[in-house]
Enzyme design. Structure first.
Site, mmCIF file in Angstrom:
data_model
loop_
_atom_site.group_PDB
_atom_site.id
_atom_site.type_symbol
_atom_site.label_atom_id
_atom_site.label_comp_id
_atom_site.label_asym_id
_atom_site.label_seq_id
_atom_site.Cartn_x
_atom_site.Cartn_y
_atom_site.Cartn_z
ATOM 1 N N SER A 212 0.800 -1.228 0.000
ATOM 2 C CA SER A 212 0.000 0.000 0.000
ATOM 3 C C SER A 212 0.834 1.281 0.000
ATOM 4 C CB SER A 212 -0.946 0.017 1.204
ATOM 5 O OG SER A 212 -0.221 -0.130 2.409
ATOM 6 N N ASP B 54 -2.958 8.045 8.351
ATOM 7 C CA ASP B 54 -3.856 7.078 8.984
ATOM 8 C C ASP B 54 -3.058 6.238 9.972
ATOM 9 O OD1 ASP B 54 -2.443 5.296 7.383
ATOM 10 O OD2 ASP B 54 -4.117 4.827 6.050
ATOM 11 N N HIS C 273 0.130 4.805 7.185
ATOM 12 C CA HIS C 273 0.709 5.441 5.996
ATOM 13 C C HIS C 273 1.055 6.916 6.232
ATOM 14 C CE1 HIS C 273 -1.983 2.126 4.679
ATOM 15 N NE2 HIS C 273 -0.886 1.801 4.010
#
Length: 355
Positions: free
Chosen positions: A15, A319, A322
């Site tokens: 991600s 978050d 990240h």
């Protein structure tokens, strides 16, 4: 200057470098970022990038002066064929890892193995056919592709953190033992080496590899252990450091098995820890709390449409895991141009692109 030497950039990983592939996966609702507040500061809005703005790949693409403002198209988008793929494709998938079974519990993800298969089976033949047609009159198209295009492209890999967070450190069933950390890490890096050698056999020669970030400092890890003080979880960071050390050794030892290959390892751990240790120097005021004040069930992703901080430039984490746009941009800048081998090893991305 570097951009003129660069044909394309192909991206593989998790991600931290995914720019929307998971949007196209039916079962990946748990690891998607195609909704606000993600993309709140990105020109295109929510695109599947796990940040308020750019990820490190976007920022690196800008520095390399790649087309479309450095934005690399996603493999899973049906429009990413033909000319759209010529300057690079992003194959990364949020929630994936180096190991095939990492991330399966979070929903459908594309493992690193599958990402490379997608490159080999779909993108590579498409690019080869295109470039052969375009260059048959000038020189043998086959020769141009193998001798000019592939060796002048960057192959970027950003993965490994999930193999610890979602695999090694996951809660165990009763009677299930956790493997030895050193053994697990050696096996993990050996598997990554096999993936790199597979890309090498397909023609890749220039590799950019991101180290694991200090995941023990991430809000999701700290929250899982009820850490409220300004401190990181040392055993989790120790695992990241062990992996990064083995990764550096992999780069040093790659010569005999991958002749002609060149590497730039971007030490995201060192670059991020510098921000954590000296936040004011970088204009950061909040190093441990996420910008999203309400998280989804996983504790990693922001709640859909949930509230966020007013000034994202002051936060390290967007978050539970990240980084914000400003931190991603810093990692990319250091990886691209730093003269310090502690940040870009053994050379930076700009020098790698110019080789």
């Amino acid at each position: 200057m570097a951009a003129g030497m660069l044909e394309a950039m192909f991206v593989f990983g998790s991600s931290l470098v995914d720019n929307g592939n998971n949007n196209f996966l039916n079962g990946s609702r748990a690891v998607r970022a195609d909704y606000l507040p993600y993309g709140v500061d990105f020109p295109l809005g929510p695109t599947g990038r796990f940040s308020n703005g750019r990820n490190t790949i976007d920022a690196l693409g800008e520095l390399l002066l790649l087309p479309a403002g450095g934005r690399i198209p996603t493999f899973a988008d049906p429009a990413t064929t033909g000319r759209a793929a010529l300057r690079g494709v992003n194959f990364a998938s949020g929630g994936s890892g180096i190991l095939d079974d990492t991330g399966k519990a979070t929903g459908e993800v594309l493992s690193l193995e599958q990402q490379i298969t997608n490159f080999e089976a779909v993108t590579l033949p498409d690019l080869r056919a295109q470039l052969q047609r375009a260059n048959d009159r000038k020189m043998k198209g086959h020769d141009f592709f193998d001798r000019c295009y592939m060796p002048k492209s960057l192959f970027v890999i950003g993965t490994g953190g999930n193999d610890y967070l979602l695999n090694y450190f996951r809660p165990r069933n009763s009677g299930e033992t956790r493997p030895d950390l050193s053994d697990f890490t050696r096996a993990l890096v050996a598997r990554l080496s096999a993936h790199l050698q597979r890309l090498y056999a397909l023609g890749a020669r220039k590799f950019v590899i991101f180290s694991i970030q200090p995941i023990g400092c991430s809000p999701v890890v700290r929250a899982s252990l009820n850490v409220t003080a300004a401190a990181c979880v040392k055993p989790v960071n120790a695992a990241a450091l062990l992996f990064n050390s083995e990764l550096r050794s992999l780069v040093d030892a790659a010569g005999p098995s991958m002749p002609g290959a060149s590497f730039s390892m971007i030490d995201s751990y060192k670059i991020t820890m510098d921000v954590l240790d000296h936040p004011m120097k970088h204009g950061i005021t909040e190093t441990y709390k996420p910008c999203c004040s309400e998280m989804g069930p996983s504790g990693v992703l922001c709640r859909k449409g949930g509230p966020i901080c007013s000034d994202r430039t002051e936060y390290l984490f967007f978050d539970g895991l990240h980084p914000t746009d400003v931190v991603n941009a810093r990692i990319a800048r250091k990886g691209y141009g730093s003269a310090s081998p502690e940040e870009a090893y053994p050379i930076n991305v700009k020098k790698l692109a110019m080789l």
